[in-house]
Scaffold this motif. Sequence first.
Motif, PDB file in Angstrom:
ATOM      1  N   PHE A  63      -9.050  26.390 -22.072  1.00  9.09           N
ATOM      2  CA  PHE A  63     -10.016  25.778 -21.161  1.00  9.09           C
ATOM      3  C   PHE A  63      -9.331  24.867 -20.141  1.00  9.09           C
ATOM      4  N   LEU A  64      -8.178  24.313 -20.529  1.00  7.70           N
ATOM      5  CA  LEU A  64      -7.432  23.504 -19.561  1.00  7.70           C
ATOM      6  C   LEU A  64      -6.930  24.396 -18.436  1.00  7.70           C
ATOM      7  N   ALA A  65      -6.419  25.548 -18.829  1.00  7.01           N
ATOM      8  CA  ALA A  65      -5.969  26.508 -17.815  1.00  7.01           C
ATOM      9  C   ALA A  65      -7.134  26.872 -16.902  1.00  7.01           C
ATOM     10  N   MET A  66      -8.291  27.086 -17.505  1.00  7.02           N
ATOM     11  CA  MET A  66      -9.485  27.413 -16.728  1.00  7.02           C
ATOM     12  C   MET A  66      -9.832  26.269 -15.778  1.00  7.02           C
ATOM     13  N   ALA A  67      -9.737  25.045 -16.277  1.00  2.81           N
ATOM     14  CA  ALA A  67     -10.078  23.877 -15.457  1.00  2.81           C
ATOM     15  C   ALA A  67      -9.133  23.781 -14.270  1.00  2.81           C
ATOM     16  N   LEU A  68      -7.852  24.048 -14.517  1.00  2.00           N
ATOM     17  CA  LEU A  68      -6.879  23.968 -13.427  1.00  2.00           C
ATOM     18  C   LEU A  68      -7.138  25.043 -12.383  1.00  2.00           C
ATOM     19  N   ILE A  69      -7.566  26.208 -12.847  1.00  2.00           N
ATOM     20  CA  ILE A  69      -7.921  27.263 -11.889  1.00  2.00           C
ATOM     21  C   ILE A  69      -9.148  26.842 -11.089  1.00  2.00           C
ATOM     22  N   LEU A  70     -10.151  26.295 -11.820  1.00  2.00           N
ATOM     23  CA  LEU A  70     -11.360  25.850 -11.128  1.00  2.00           C
ATOM     24  C   LEU A  70     -11.041  24.758 -10.110  1.00  2.00           C
ATOM     25  N   MET A 355     -16.670  21.955 -25.416  1.00  2.00           N
ATOM     26  CA  MET A 355     -15.396  21.816 -24.739  1.00  2.00           C
ATOM     27  C   MET A 355     -15.391  22.637 -23.457  1.00  2.00           C
ATOM     28  N   LEU A 356     -15.941  23.843 -23.540  1.00  2.13           N
ATOM     29  CA  LEU A 356     -16.017  24.692 -22.337  1.00  2.13           C
ATOM     30  C   LEU A 356     -16.803  23.977 -21.248  1.00  2.13           C
ATOM     31  N   THR A 357     -17.947  23.430 -21.597  1.00  6.22           N
ATOM     32  CA  THR A 357     -18.785  22.778 -20.598  1.00  6.22           C
ATOM     33  C   THR A 357     -18.070  21.604 -19.943  1.00  6.22           C
ATOM     34  N   VAL A 358     -17.515  20.702 -20.789  1.00  6.05           N
ATOM     35  CA  VAL A 358     -16.913  19.519 -20.176  1.00  6.05           C
ATOM     36  C   VAL A 358     -15.632  19.881 -19.427  1.00  6.05           C
ATOM     37  N   MET A 359     -14.880  20.850 -19.918  1.00  6.38           N
ATOM     38  CA  MET A 359     -13.650  21.221 -19.214  1.00  6.38           C
ATOM     39  C   MET A 359     -13.975  21.865 -17.874  1.00  6.38           C
ATOM     40  N   ALA A 360     -15.066  22.650 -17.830  1.00 12.62           N
ATOM     41  CA  ALA A 360     -15.500  23.197 -16.541  1.00 12.62           C
ATOM     42  C   ALA A 360     -15.863  22.047 -15.611  1.00 12.62           C
ATOM     43  N   ILE A 365     -14.382  18.340 -11.135  1.00 12.72           N
ATOM     44  CA  ILE A 365     -13.985  17.002 -10.658  1.00 12.72           C
ATOM     45  C   ILE A 365     -12.609  17.054 -10.005  1.00 12.72           C
ATOM     46  N   LEU A 366     -11.674  17.732 -10.718  1.00  6.55           N
ATOM     47  CA  LEU A 366     -10.331  17.869 -10.144  1.00  6.55           C
ATOM     48  C   LEU A 366     -10.411  18.580  -8.801  1.00  6.55           C
ATOM     49  N   GLY A 367     -11.270  19.601  -8.751  1.00  5.08           N
ATOM     50  CA  GLY A 367     -11.438  20.371  -7.508  1.00  5.08           C
ATOM     51  C   GLY A 367     -11.979  19.508  -6.392  1.00  5.08           C
ATOM     52  N   VAL A 368     -12.898  18.644  -6.710  1.00  9.92           N
ATOM     53  CA  VAL A 368     -13.473  17.756  -5.693  1.00  9.92           C
ATOM     54  C   VAL A 368     -12.382  16.861  -5.112  1.00  9.92           C
ATOM     55  N   LYS A 369     -11.472  16.439  -6.001  1.00 15.83           N
ATOM     56  CA  LYS A 369     -10.382  15.609  -5.488  1.00 15.83           C
ATOM     57  C   LYS A 369      -9.437  16.434  -4.613  1.00 15.83           C
ATOM     58  N   VAL A 370      -9.115  17.627  -5.123  1.00 13.79           N
ATOM     59  CA  VAL A 370      -8.205  18.489  -4.363  1.00 13.79           C
ATOM     60  C   VAL A 370      -8.789  18.766  -2.979  1.00 13.79           C
ATOM     61  N   HIS A 371     -10.118  18.989  -2.931  1.00 18.23           N
ATOM     62  CA  HIS A 371     -10.773  19.342  -1.666  1.00 18.23           C
ATOM     63  C   HIS A 371     -11.491  18.144  -1.073  1.00 18.23           C
ATOM     64  N   ARG A 372     -10.933  16.949  -1.277  1.00 14.89           N
ATOM     65  CA  ARG A 372     -11.705  15.766  -0.893  1.00 14.89           C
ATOM     66  C   ARG A 372     -11.952  15.687   0.608  1.00 14.89           C
ATOM     67  N   TYR A 373     -11.066  16.301   1.415  1.00 16.33           N
ATOM     68  CA  TYR A 373     -11.245  16.220   2.869  1.00 16.33           C
ATOM     69  C   TYR A 373     -12.140  17.309   3.405  1.00 16.33           C
ATOM     70  N   GLN A 374     -12.518  18.197   2.545  1.00 12.85           N
ATOM     71  CA  GLN A 374     -13.278  19.366   3.019  1.00 12.85           C
ATOM     72  C   GLN A 374     -14.712  18.971   3.408  1.00 12.85           C
TER      73      GLN A 374
END
Lengths: 388, 668
Positions: A63-70, A355-360, A365-374
């Motif tokens: 699920f961590l791998a999934m989260a990083l992809i997401l 775990m799946l739900t929270v990791m997604a 959240i990580l994605g929002v940070k990555v795309h914070r300027y979008q």
Amino acid sequence: MVQSALSRPGQRERYDSKIGQIDWVFVALLIMLAGIGALIQYSVGGMSWEPWAYTQLRNFALFLAMALILAVVDLRFWLWMAYPAYAVSLILLVLVELIGDTRMGAQRWLEFGPVSFQPSEFMKLAIVLALARFYHERRPEDANWSWWLLVPALMIAVPSGLVMHQPDLGTAMLILLTGGGVMILAGLNWKAIAAAAAGAVASIPLAFFFVLHEYQRNRILTFLNPEGDPSGDGYHILQSKIAMGSGGLLGKGLGLGSQSQLNFLPEKHTDFIMAAVCEELGLVGGAMVLLLSGLIIIMALRMAALSHSHFGRLAASGAIATYACYVLINGAMVMGLFPVVGIPMPLVSYGGSVMLTVMAGFGLILGVKVHRYQELPKQSSMLANLME
Amino acid sequence: MAEMSIVFNDINKSQGVFTRRAFLMGGLVAFGLFALGGRLAQLQILQGGKYTKMSAGNQFNFRVIPPPRGDILDRNGKMIAGNRPSFRVMIETNEVKDINSTLDQVSYILPQTVAMRRRILRDINQNKRSVPTLIAGDLSWEDFSKVSLYAADIPGVVADMDQLRAYYHGGAFSHVVGYVSKINATDMKIEEIKPDADINLLHHPSFRMGKQGIEKSYDNILRGTAGGSKMEVDAGGKVVGEDGDGSIPPKPGTDVTLTLDLDIQNRAMEAFGTDSGSAVMMNIHTGEVICMVSAPSFDPNLFVSGIPTKAYRLLADYERKPLLDKSVGSTFAPGSTFKMATALAILDAGIDPEEQVFCRGGYQSGNRFFRCHGVHGSVNMRNAHKFSCDTYFYAMCNRAGVDRIAKFSRKLGLGQAFEGFEIAGQKKGLIPDEQWKREWFNGSSRARHLDPKWHPGETLSVAIGQGYVNVSPLQLAVYAARIANGMKAVEPHLVRKVGDKVIDHTREYADLGIPKAHLDIVRGGMWAVSNEPGGTGRTNSQLDLGPNIQISGKTGTAQVRGYDKAGTRKAAEWKNKDHGLFVCFGPSDAPKYACAVVVEHGVAGGRFAAPKAREIMRLAMIKDPEIQKRIVGPVSTALDKAALERGEAAGASDMPNEGLPAETPPGD
């Protein structure tokens, strides 16, 4: 529009730079929390990787791998899928109502061939996305006080009502709280908040007598008077408190907690894992879990606040609100401050669905940070156009 | 770029709101987590001690090891009640998935009736899951070996050994020693609230409680203190380990040594045969009760593992009342055995014992003729005893008065419960006097039709131990003892030793203050009863131990109903027959033992009660080394021969048929 001076056009869209933007400290916190969880799974499993610790770690890695992809998925995709995801989750919830599988007295599961899952889990994330999109497309004034508020109210009420009917009080409460949280974060009028809170308090007696099931009523009565029935419903709370209290400052040591090792502690590897942590690792271990959770929540809120899009802010903060609700409710429940509702401690408790739900959610959240300027377009719906 | 500004405005506005609220949310969450941390500290640091204790209470369980119950011994240390091993098979409920199929499997080895199955299932439901339930107890060796062999293949079924109370002498001690049985709900409630109660022991399946006699009154001494093995258990109560250092061995109960003599007790029981009644024999100086039986009796072993209701009803409903301790719990009209009390009152009134009364078969008092059982001619006090002439006492009693008679009979031990006596259930009986009648009349509606005033005619009935007079066999034995010992207020006792502590009964008893001259007249009358030709007890009072060893007695035959007009004493039904009584002491010249026998509906004291007293007294004399020396005749030769064979100078020897001389002489 507003571009960072440090970036060239198009650079942010490259995956390597996106990966660089992932908040690795945040990821490290998640790994530490899951690590404590796996350690305790190992201990309560009788100092053995089987049956829980191994599966838990494997799931977490997956699920961590999934989260990083997401995390590198474009925010526009999240925005696009918000309503459809909500709709599908809602349909699945209705299906559960109609053809769901009953396990342990509750109709929560859907089975498709070999895969069985709880649609209510999807709804936790879907409601956040859907509400974030709704507010993203409305004017700030609408979020404060207008007829528009009926829409998010209904969006929350329908799924939580369905889940409540399964019956799954804990998840229904989570959906209600998360949804409410997003509404508040979006800027709901304080008077409305006060009115809703008052209404909620006023409806407690009604809900207690007409909505809740016998066993749920008992749990609440037991919570109010745990000594009334020390061998029945009060047993869980009492044994949990004994486990924690006997742990002391430094704990009894890994594998040495008599409460958890000798099965006095019920659900020791799932809902009551915090009691096992506190028994074996003491106050230090328990405080560590709370501290890690707190850091995760504060960091996530900061990441949400950095986002340039309203959708990003609300989606990330909604996702972390879900997690915060899990942590606070589970902690309070295990410590005898809240009635026993089936809500686990995410990442620490054993179990794949949560775990799946929270990791997604963490991926989002990580994605929002990555795309914070979008910047995200406002796609007004046909209905909205008509009304304007 | 007007549109832009709107967008910016929009964004700024909602971003501002969001940031404030996100701060707020972060603060709330932080506050919540902080509160949880505080709660953790409260539980783990402040209340840590309390929960650590509770956790240890969870983790360790003391598996109760019941203490072996103290033995009950006769005066010579022979076992009366002890513990014997008992093989049993039990089901450990929390190890069993399907109780019924497990019991079915066991029933192939040990067949169960439906009633047994019901009992087992009821017990399983009542017991805690961690407490094993008895399937069958007291198995024969064959059954036990079969079960042990197969039990290994039936999970949750264990065969092991337990200790069970055993009474080695059948019914001889059932009433004095009593019995133990499983604790019932009523007793449990009483026991549980006692300050030193051991709840775990009380609920242990092997626990038995004293229900009667010594077993009841010395229950706490006999019970002992439970030990425990410290077991580590899981939440289901399943043992996962044992902590040897934490185990406490049980403290066995204390042995209780009685004053009773096993041989004499057994002989007394034999002597009663099919008769119903009671015999009490005691040392007249110390008050030690050497023999105390109640017949018919029952087997106390029946009660140890629970007597079936049917069997119990058969005992309880029998008209001869085997369950009742008649020695203390029944009272009888003493009949003529009461006459010594009357005689002492008459002497106390200053009447010359040589004054004659002419017996022509009865006595006219007012308009009523009181019958005597014979026509005795002129009798003085001595002969009035010897022939048991009622007319003499009819004529004399009102010169003494009922109050004086009552005073003397009470002095002699009648109509009272003895405070220091070790077993419960004593009935006081009744010694009437004028005050009693007044009170009775005022207090009871039943007596309303009667006159509250005492009538001289009523004294006549009392004088011969009839009418309102009611006494227990124990009281009669004390009565005989006090006459024999020179009017000392001796009190009866049953316990000689508790553990190693000897209880001293040799204390000086208070003098009753009756002149020796009066006493000699009465004792002379009693000697005549048993030894002079024509004495009512002579035939059955001969011990055949030579001229030195004689007993002095008094017969009594107590009417249990008003005779019909024809005056016949004969009755067809057992329960209408007269009681037969006999009191005696011996040896006549230097008394040491006194005995009272009541044969319930035993027709006549001389014929049916005296022989039993004789057998009891005879054995007591033979077993007493000092008295033994004075025996002349065939028995003496046999005793000497036995002593010679064992290379002893004199004294202790063994008589095969009589089960004889013992380590401790009775009554020392």
